[in-house]
Every structure is written in C-alpha cells, then in structure tokens.
Scaffold this active site. Structure first.
Site, PDB file in Angstrom:
ATOM      1  N   SER A 244      56.808  51.650  25.895  1.00  0.00           N
ATOM      2  CA  SER A 244      57.527  52.114  27.069  1.00  0.00           C
ATOM      3  C   SER A 244      58.050  50.917  27.862  1.00  0.00           C
ATOM      4  O   SER A 244      58.821  50.122  27.335  1.00  0.00           O
ATOM      5  CB  SER A 244      56.636  53.026  27.905  1.00  0.00           C
ATOM      6  OG  SER A 244      57.390  53.741  28.848  1.00  0.00           O
ATOM      7  N   ASP A 336      61.369  62.478  22.411  1.00  0.00           N
ATOM      8  CA  ASP A 336      60.895  61.750  23.586  1.00  0.00           C
ATOM      9  C   ASP A 336      61.591  62.306  24.821  1.00  0.00           C
ATOM     10  O   ASP A 336      62.814  62.239  24.940  1.00  0.00           O
ATOM     11  CB  ASP A 336      61.206  60.257  23.413  1.00  0.00           C
ATOM     12  CG  ASP A 336      60.524  59.380  24.453  1.00  0.00           C
ATOM     13  OD1 ASP A 336      60.300  59.852  25.586  1.00  0.00           O
ATOM     14  OD2 ASP A 336      60.221  58.215  24.129  1.00  0.00           O
ATOM     15  N   HIS A 371      56.845  60.644  23.237  1.00  0.00           N
ATOM     16  CA  HIS A 371      56.862  59.294  23.821  1.00  0.00           C
ATOM     17  C   HIS A 371      55.600  58.506  23.516  1.00  0.00           C
ATOM     18  O   HIS A 371      55.664  57.324  23.191  1.00  0.00           O
ATOM     19  CB  HIS A 371      57.041  59.423  25.336  1.00  0.00           C
ATOM     20  CG  HIS A 371      57.232  58.125  26.054  1.00  0.00           C
ATOM     21  ND1 HIS A 371      58.400  57.403  25.974  1.00  0.00           N
ATOM     22  CD2 HIS A 371      56.394  57.426  26.879  1.00  0.00           C
ATOM     23  CE1 HIS A 371      58.284  56.306  26.726  1.00  0.00           C
ATOM     24  NE2 HIS A 371      57.079  56.296  27.285  1.00  0.00           N
TER      25      HIS A 371
END
Length: 437
Positions: A244, A336, A371
């Site tokens: 991330s 995601d 994600h």
C-alpha cells in the site's frame, strides 16, 4: 443379530485425528487426516483460534469418509462449510469471527515470539453452529509460527529510526530487506520475521505511528542504511518490500535517492501517484482533500480507490519510475477497492516502456483478489475497521476480494515473491534451507 447402525458403530470406535506437522511456519501446508471412522460417515472438521485480543476465530468443513473410513483434507472435497472442494489449508484461510463477535475485525499477529495456536477438531455429523456446546470426537492443537527457531529479534532505536530487525539463524552474511507497511501506521513485525525465517535479514520499520510527529524521505534512507550497514548483511544486496503506502515509499527511494540504492523492490497493492516529495503528514493532508471522490457501498464501507483516478498524465505528479534501475515486482488484486492498483500498474508499465526500462518490471495481477495480500493462509478480510491517519477518523474500509480467489492469490504470490528475492538478492543460485520447527 441385527447389524449395528453407523451411529452405533461410531460410538464404538475411536477416530484418530492427525495434523502434521503440528508445529510449522505459517506459510507451510499441513496434512489433516481422520482415520478409524465407519465408511461413508459424515463428519465436520473445525478449526478454532483465540486471537491476542481474546476474540475467537473459526472455520469448518463437512466431509464424508471414504470406503476405508478415512478423510484426508488435501484429497477429499468439502461438501459444505466455510469452504468447499479440495482445499488443503481451507481450515485456516476461511477462518472468520465466531457468531456474536465484534464486527469488522482483522486478524493480525502482534507478538511474533509466540505462535498462532489453532485447535483442529472432528465432530460427528455435519455441524454448522454451536461447536462450543458439543464434544468433539478428537482434537489436535497445532502451532503456526512466523519466527523460526534461531531467528533473532532486535529492537532498533538508532538515528531517530524506530523498528525491529530480524536476523536469520547462522553467521551470514545474508541479503537484507527494509519492510514497509501501509497507511495504517505503527509497527507490524510478522512479515519481516517470516522473511528472516527464509534467510533474509529484514527490518520492519515503524512510521506514521502516534508517537512520531513527522517523518520524511530522509527517515527511510536512514532506515535502509541501518539494514545495509549491519555486519551480517551483504551491503550490495538490500531490497525494499512495501504494501500500500509502503509501495510509494519504496518506489520513491528506488527512483530518487542519491544515498541508497535498493537491489530490488517488491510492491504489493500500491501506486506511484504519491511521491514522497513532502513530509508524510502533508502528503496525507493532500490525500484527504480528495474526500469527495470517496464512495460508500451498501454496508457503509468506504471505497477509496477512486481518489487517485484518473491517473495523472503529468509526470511531475507521480514517482518517476522511468529512473528505476532495479528489478521491480508489482503484486495486485483486480478487485482492490482501496487503491486503483491495476490502473497504476498499467501506467507504471507505460512510463517504464517509454524510458526503456520495462525489462526490469514483473507484474502479477490476481482476479477477484483484494488489497490486503498477506502471507499464505491469512484469513481474508473484505472490509475491516481502520483509523484514517491525520484525521483519526474511525471508518470501515472496503479492501475488496473474494475469499477463495484471494486466498489463492496470497499463496501463489508469496512463492513467487520469495523466488524473486532469491533471484535478485543472492549472489548466485542457492538453495535456501528452511529452518525446521
């Protein structure tokens, strides 16, 4: 004399449950077998774990024994439960909070010096609820470890940098890794300890924590140097691993730093749209200005992916990946809902192609994965509680993904990540011996 019914036979037998190995690393498969059952007998296999927050997590699956009175989880298909089909590790990756638990939790290991303890049990018949009110026919306690025997854990408080360094067993020298998590902030050690268990010196870096008022580009350069300068590290073979927002940090360092040069980068579920050209708090303040692009799903979970769309066309608004000189592995899920990672990866490939360095790029995109692509067999979380850094707003973040495809993505990507790291961080082809538990 009348023949005994299958239920009567079951009461006269003692089913034998085996889980091997009972002590293993979290990314190792185990083999679950139930023997000494009547033929064609219905049973439920159940897994139970109490988290460090004292919450209970469970998974279960329905099986029917074969003509020899046995069930082998890796070979036999579950016909119902939290997963179906032939799934050797379904009792782990399909875990979820038991009914009545707190909502929107996420299962993460904090103390890596202790194992994840999971009790595997077998119950008579096809059971879907009330496991704690029933007595299993047999149970086995298993341990799942992030930290292999001999791995050393060292607190780092040096040059203003905070983190935890993990050293593999032996004298080394070893390749090194700087391990960066995302915008949730704080310190997460479990991936670094697992990397050390596979032969890499790895430092889990703390940043965006409540104790740190501010960090900037130089903070990450210093952290990289601390790993690089350790006497058990090969100084020219240190990589970066980001998830991330950790991806943005890794790409910025690799493309822009004049002080350190990562040998390779692994980036999961990230983007190049957030260059580290300002202090982090300022970057987050700018991110929060895009609040009008956030959406809510029908469960009031926040969908954040649109905040970086459309991907800017101006190179000045992105990390200049055209300047990358090291191999880069991008790992993304196409469901995601937190970041537009697939679109980012496509633009990264375009920029690198135009600069003539696309040969350095490897991209893995997994269908119906979300994600939070974690080490193998970590339970899937489509949404969970999240505190937005800067505003301290408590929300439920939608991460995306479907449980089975996401679990497959985690297992497949982890093997490819380790292979990528070995290829680019070890000086020659080498067999890395996994520490025995």
């Amino acid at each position: 004399m009348e023949p005994m019914s299958s239920s009567s036979v079951a009461r006269t037998l003692s089913p034998v449950l085996s889980v091997l190995p009972t002590r293993a690393l979290v990314d190792e498969r185990f083999r679950v077998v139930v023997a000494n059952l009547p033929p064609w007998f219905p049973v439920t296999l159940h897994s139970l774990h109490q988290s460090e927050d004292k919450d209970y997590w469970e998974a279960y699956a329905h099986y029917v024994s074969n003509d020899r009175g046995a069930v082998t989880v890796s070979d036999d298909a579950s016909v119902g439960g939290t997963y179906t089909g032939k799934e050797a590790m379904g009792l782990l990756w399909s875990m979820r909070p038991v009914p009545g638990s707190r909502k929107d939790q996420r299962l993460r290991k904090v103390d890596v010096c202790t194992p994840i303890v999971v009790t595997i049990s077998v119950y008579r018949g096809h059971v879907a609820e009330g496991f704690q009110e029933q007595t299993p026919m047999a149970s086995v306690v298993t341990e799942r470890w992030y930290m292999a025997p001999g791995v050393q854990r060292i607190d780092i408080r040096e040059r203003g940098v905070k983190g935890t360094l993990f050293l593999p067993p032996g004298l080394g020298p070893f390749p090194g890794m700087l391990d960066l998590w995302g915008g949730g902030g704080g310190l997460a050690e479990y991936r670094s300890s697992l990397l050390a268990s596979h032969g890499f010196v790895s430092m889990a870096l703390e940043y965006l924590s409540t104790e740190q008022q501010e960090v900037d580009f130089n903070y990450f350069e210093k952290a990289f140097s601390i790993v690089q300068e350790h006497p058990q590290v090969m100084k020219d073979r240190v990589g970066m691993f980001g998830l991330s927002f950790g991806t943005s940090v890794s790409l910025t360092i690799a493309a822009s730093s004049k002080l350190v040069s990562p040998r390779c980068c692994v980036c999961i579920s990230g983007t190049h749209v957030y260059p580290l050209n300002k202090p982090l708090l300022e970057i987050y303040a700018n991110m929060n200005k895009e609040a009008d692009k956030k959406r809510l799903d029908d469960q009031n979970c926040i969908i954040w992916r649109d905040t970086i769309l459309p991907i800017p066309s101006d190179p000045e608004e992105k990390i200049d990946v055209r300047r990358l000189k090291c191999p880069l592995l991008l790992v993304n899920g196409d469901d995601d809902q937190n970041l537009a990672t697939v679109e980012s990866a496509e633009d990264i490939a375009k920029m690198m192609r135009e600069a003539g360095n696309e040969h350095l790029l490897t991209t893995l995109t997994y269908p119906n994965a979300g994600h939070l692509i974690e080490p193998p067999y970590t339970p899937h979380f489509r949404a969970s509680n999240f505190i937005v850094h800067g505003t301290r707003e408590k929300v439920v973040m939608l991460w995306g993904g479907q449980t089975k495809p996401h679990a497959d993505a985690q297992e497949d990507s982890w093997g490819k990540i380790l292979a990528f790291l070995r290829q680019h961080l070890y000086p020659s082809p080498v067999t890395v011996l996994k520490a025995k538990m």
